[in-house]
Write a protein that holds these residues in place. Structure first.
Motif, PDB file in Angstrom:
ATOM      1  N   GLY A 172      -4.926   7.331  12.527  1.00  7.05           N
ATOM      2  CA  GLY A 172      -3.699   7.676  13.244  1.00  7.05           C
ATOM      3  C   GLY A 172      -2.769   8.544  12.434  1.00  7.05           C
ATOM      4  O   GLY A 172      -3.141   9.631  11.953  1.00  7.05           O
ATOM      5  N   ASP A 173      -1.559   8.060  12.257  1.00  3.67           N
ATOM      6  CA  ASP A 173      -0.517   8.839  11.585  1.00  3.67           C
ATOM      7  C   ASP A 173      -0.870   9.157  10.137  1.00  3.67           C
ATOM      8  O   ASP A 173      -0.326  10.101   9.551  1.00  3.67           O
ATOM      9  N   LEU A 174      -1.781   8.383   9.556  1.00  2.00           N
ATOM     10  CA  LEU A 174      -2.134   8.604   8.157  1.00  2.00           C
ATOM     11  C   LEU A 174      -2.748   9.981   7.940  1.00  2.00           C
ATOM     12  O   LEU A 174      -2.608  10.571   6.862  1.00  2.00           O
ATOM     13  N   LEU A 175      -3.390  10.509   8.954  1.00  3.26           N
ATOM     14  CA  LEU A 175      -4.011  11.824   8.812  1.00  3.26           C
ATOM     15  C   LEU A 175      -2.966  12.912   8.571  1.00  3.26           C
ATOM     16  O   LEU A 175      -3.235  13.921   7.900  1.00  3.26           O
ATOM     17  N   THR A 176      -1.779  12.713   9.127  1.00  3.45           N
ATOM     18  CA  THR A 176      -0.728  13.720   8.920  1.00  3.45           C
ATOM     19  C   THR A 176      -0.157  13.662   7.509  1.00  3.45           C
ATOM     20  O   THR A 176       0.543  14.586   7.084  1.00  3.45           O
ATOM     21  N   GLU A 177      -0.489  12.554   6.807  1.00  7.60           N
ATOM     22  CA  GLU A 177       0.014  12.391   5.449  1.00  7.60           C
ATOM     23  C   GLU A 177      -0.992  12.836   4.394  1.00  7.60           C
ATOM     24  O   GLU A 177      -0.724  12.704   3.189  1.00  7.60           O
ATOM     25  N   LEU A 178      -2.145  13.342   4.825  1.00  2.52           N
ATOM     26  CA  LEU A 178      -3.154  13.750   3.865  1.00  2.52           C
ATOM     27  C   LEU A 178      -2.620  14.877   2.969  1.00  2.52           C
ATOM     28  O   LEU A 178      -2.043  15.852   3.446  1.00  2.52           O
ATOM     29  N   GLY A 179      -2.813  14.693   1.717  1.00  5.07           N
ATOM     30  CA  GLY A 179      -2.320  15.673   0.742  1.00  5.07           C
ATOM     31  C   GLY A 179      -0.992  15.268   0.149  1.00  5.07           C
ATOM     32  O   GLY A 179      -0.578  15.817  -0.868  1.00  5.07           O
ATOM     33  N   SER A 180      -0.317  14.324   0.799  1.00  2.00           N
ATOM     34  CA  SER A 180       0.992  13.881   0.287  1.00  2.00           C
ATOM     35  C   SER A 180       1.135  12.368   0.362  1.00  2.00           C
ATOM     36  O   SER A 180       2.235  11.844   0.494  1.00  2.00           O
ATOM     37  N   MET A 181      -0.025  11.664   0.309  1.00  2.00           N
ATOM     38  CA  MET A 181       0.000  10.213   0.419  1.00  2.00           C
ATOM     39  C   MET A 181       0.651   9.612  -0.817  1.00  2.00           C
ATOM     40  O   MET A 181       0.338   9.995  -1.958  1.00  2.00           O
ATOM     41  N   THR A 182       1.554   8.670  -0.601  1.00  2.00           N
ATOM     42  CA  THR A 182       2.268   8.038  -1.702  1.00  2.00           C
ATOM     43  C   THR A 182       1.507   6.794  -2.177  1.00  2.00           C
ATOM     44  O   THR A 182       0.587   6.290  -1.497  1.00  2.00           O
ATOM     45  N   GLU A 183       1.910   6.274  -3.309  1.00  2.00           N
ATOM     46  CA  GLU A 183       1.268   5.077  -3.848  1.00  2.00           C
ATOM     47  C   GLU A 183       1.473   3.870  -2.946  1.00  2.00           C
ATOM     48  O   GLU A 183       0.524   3.088  -2.745  1.00  2.00           O
ATOM     49  N   PRO A 184       2.656   3.648  -2.379  1.00  2.00           N
ATOM     50  CA  PRO A 184       2.809   2.540  -1.428  1.00  2.00           C
ATOM     51  C   PRO A 184       1.877   2.654  -0.229  1.00  2.00           C
ATOM     52  O   PRO A 184       1.383   1.647   0.291  1.00  2.00           O
ATOM     53  N   GLN A 185       1.618   3.895   0.227  1.00  2.50           N
ATOM     54  CA  GLN A 185       0.711   4.073   1.350  1.00  2.50           C
ATOM     55  C   GLN A 185      -0.726   3.718   0.955  1.00  2.50           C
ATOM     56  O   GLN A 185      -1.459   3.112   1.731  1.00  2.50           O
ATOM     57  N   ARG A 186      -1.110   4.099  -0.252  1.00  5.99           N
ATOM     58  CA  ARG A 186      -2.450   3.723  -0.726  1.00  5.99           C
ATOM     59  C   ARG A 186      -2.565   2.202  -0.853  1.00  5.99           C
ATOM     60  O   ARG A 186      -3.588   1.610  -0.511  1.00  5.99           O
ATOM     61  N   LYS A 187      -1.492   1.587  -1.358  1.00  2.92           N
ATOM     62  CA  LYS A 187      -1.489   0.128  -1.479  1.00  2.92           C
ATOM     63  C   LYS A 187      -1.588  -0.527  -0.102  1.00  2.92           C
ATOM     64  O   LYS A 187      -2.264  -1.556   0.056  1.00  2.92           O
ATOM     65  N   GLU A 188      -0.914   0.057   0.875  1.00  3.41           N
ATOM     66  CA  GLU A 188      -0.994  -0.468   2.233  1.00  3.41           C
ATOM     67  C   GLU A 188      -2.412  -0.422   2.771  1.00  3.41           C
ATOM     68  O   GLU A 188      -2.873  -1.351   3.438  1.00  3.41           O
ATOM     69  N   LEU A 189      -3.108   0.680   2.451  1.00  2.00           N
ATOM     70  CA  LEU A 189      -4.515   0.784   2.885  1.00  2.00           C
ATOM     71  C   LEU A 189      -5.374  -0.304   2.251  1.00  2.00           C
ATOM     72  O   LEU A 189      -6.198  -0.935   2.919  1.00  2.00           O
ATOM     73  N   HIS A 190      -5.184  -0.518   0.957  1.00  3.59           N
ATOM     74  CA  HIS A 190      -5.952  -1.560   0.265  1.00  3.59           C
ATOM     75  C   HIS A 190      -5.672  -2.936   0.873  1.00  3.59           C
ATOM     76  O   HIS A 190      -6.602  -3.735   1.089  1.00  3.59           O
ATOM     77  N   GLN A 191      -4.421  -3.220   1.124  1.00  2.78           N
ATOM     78  CA  GLN A 191      -4.069  -4.521   1.692  1.00  2.78           C
ATOM     79  C   GLN A 191      -4.646  -4.700   3.097  1.00  2.78           C
ATOM     80  O   GLN A 191      -5.079  -5.805   3.465  1.00  2.78           O
ATOM     81  N   ALA A 192      -4.650  -3.621   3.874  1.00  4.94           N
ATOM     82  CA  ALA A 192      -5.203  -3.704   5.234  1.00  4.94           C
ATOM     83  C   ALA A 192      -6.700  -4.009   5.193  1.00  4.94           C
ATOM     84  O   ALA A 192      -7.206  -4.837   5.963  1.00  4.94           O
ATOM     85  N   VAL A 193      -7.424  -3.362   4.276  1.00  2.00           N
ATOM     86  CA  VAL A 193      -8.869  -3.603   4.156  1.00  2.00           C
ATOM     87  C   VAL A 193      -9.136  -5.024   3.663  1.00  2.00           C
ATOM     88  O   VAL A 193     -10.009  -5.728   4.189  1.00  2.00           O
ATOM     89  N   ASP A 194      -8.391  -5.484   2.662  1.00  4.92           N
ATOM     90  CA  ASP A 194      -8.582  -6.846   2.155  1.00  4.92           C
ATOM     91  C   ASP A 194      -8.270  -7.887   3.226  1.00  4.92           C
ATOM     92  O   ASP A 194      -8.980  -8.901   3.363  1.00  4.92           O
ATOM     93  N   GLY A 195      -7.209  -7.671   3.994  1.00  2.00           N
ATOM     94  CA  GLY A 195      -6.865  -8.607   5.061  1.00  2.00           C
ATOM     95  C   GLY A 195      -7.946  -8.674   6.129  1.00  2.00           C
ATOM     96  O   GLY A 195      -8.261  -9.764   6.636  1.00  2.00           O
ATOM     97  N   ALA A 196      -8.523  -7.518   6.464  1.00  2.20           N
ATOM     98  CA  ALA A 196      -9.602  -7.509   7.460  1.00  2.20           C
ATOM     99  C   ALA A 196     -10.820  -8.281   6.954  1.00  2.20           C
ATOM    100  O   ALA A 196     -11.446  -9.045   7.718  1.00  2.20           O
ATOM    101  N   CYS A 197     -11.157  -8.120   5.679  1.00  2.00           N
ATOM    102  CA  CYS A 197     -12.311  -8.841   5.115  1.00  2.00           C
ATOM    103  C   CYS A 197     -12.081 -10.353   5.126  1.00  2.00           C
ATOM    104  O   CYS A 197     -13.024 -11.128   5.349  1.00  2.00           O
ATOM    105  N   GLN A 198     -10.848 -10.796   4.915  1.00  2.00           N
ATOM    106  CA  GLN A 198     -10.545 -12.215   4.995  1.00  2.00           C
ATOM    107  C   GLN A 198     -10.730 -12.745   6.419  1.00  2.00           C
ATOM    108  O   GLN A 198     -11.249 -13.856   6.633  1.00  2.00           O
TER     109      GLN A 198
END
Length: 227
Positions: free
Chosen positions: A192-218
């Motif tokens: 979704g909206d993350l594609l518009t942030e490509l090239g300027s993704m911040t560290e909090p956004q990367r952390k959000e991605l990691h947390q989303a993947v970990d939560g899904a695996c749980q």
């Protein structure tokens, strides 16, 4: 009556008296029993044993009746044995059908669990791959480089997007609704909206991605009762 008349044997005449002048001779009296001649067939009829009630026809009927009763008892026993055998056979067949159904249920349940495990592992793998692909693509875009590496990262993203979509459908088909919903949320985040942030993704956004993947695996683990 057929030679059955009785006849007596001739009795001899008494001896003549002695001549006169002599002593008188006393002749003893002899009682002679008359001889009776009885025909042999009459003797047989008169001397045969009295059969009483058990004449030959009656004895034959009694023997036949006993035989019929014995046959009836034997046939009753055979029918009871047949019913017992049928009952045992029916119970055995019912038990076999029950065990067969239970075996089929257990096999279906086992196969379903295997399919669900495979689908969840595939979904988790697709998310982990998607995380690396998105971060890699963001890096390539931020470097403002064109060429093979850029196109390779873009191709990787497109391939991973299809993989995640297929995994989402499999989870839905296998009845893993919670896992399906969680994967759908993460897919929406990646695509979704993350594609518009490509090239300027911040560290909090990367952390959000990691947390989303970990939560899904749980959620995947919980859905399969593997926690």
């Amino acid at each position: 009556m057929n030679g059955s008349m009785m006849r007596t044997q001739d009795v001899p005449d008494p001896p003549a008296p002695p001549p006169s002048g002599g002593e008188a001779v006393v002749v003893p009296e002899v009682d002679v029993e008359p001889e009776v001649v009885v025909p042999a067939d009459l003797v047989g009829l008169l001397t045969q044993d009295d059969p009483g009630l058990l004449t030959q026809p009656v004895a034959t009927l009694i023997a036949a009746g006993i035989a019929l009763v014995a046959a009836g008892i034997a046939w009753s026993g055979v029918k009871r044995q047949i019913r017992a055998n049928n009952s045992n056979t029916n119970r055995q067949l019912a038990t076999q059908r029950f065990l067969h159904r239970e075996s089929q249920k257990a096999e279906v349940k086992k196969q379903l669990r295997a399919d669900r495990l495979e689908a969840l592992v595939e979904a988790a793998g697709a998310l982990q791959e998607g995380l690396l692909v998105v971060i890699g693509l963001d890096h390539e875009v931020s470097a403002q480089k064109s060429g093979a590496r850029m196109w390779s990262a873009a191709d990787g993203y497109v391939s991973n997007r299809g993989r995640r979509a297929v995994a989402q459908v499999r989870l839905r088909l296998l009845g893993l609704d919670e896992s399906h919903d969680e994967l759908r949320k993460v897919n929406a985040l990646f695509d979704g909206d993350l594609l518009t942030e490509l090239g300027s993704m911040t560290e909090p956004q990367r952390k959000e991605l990691h947390q989303a993947v970990d939560g899904a695996c749980q959620v995947f683990k919980t859905d399969l009762h593997m926690e």
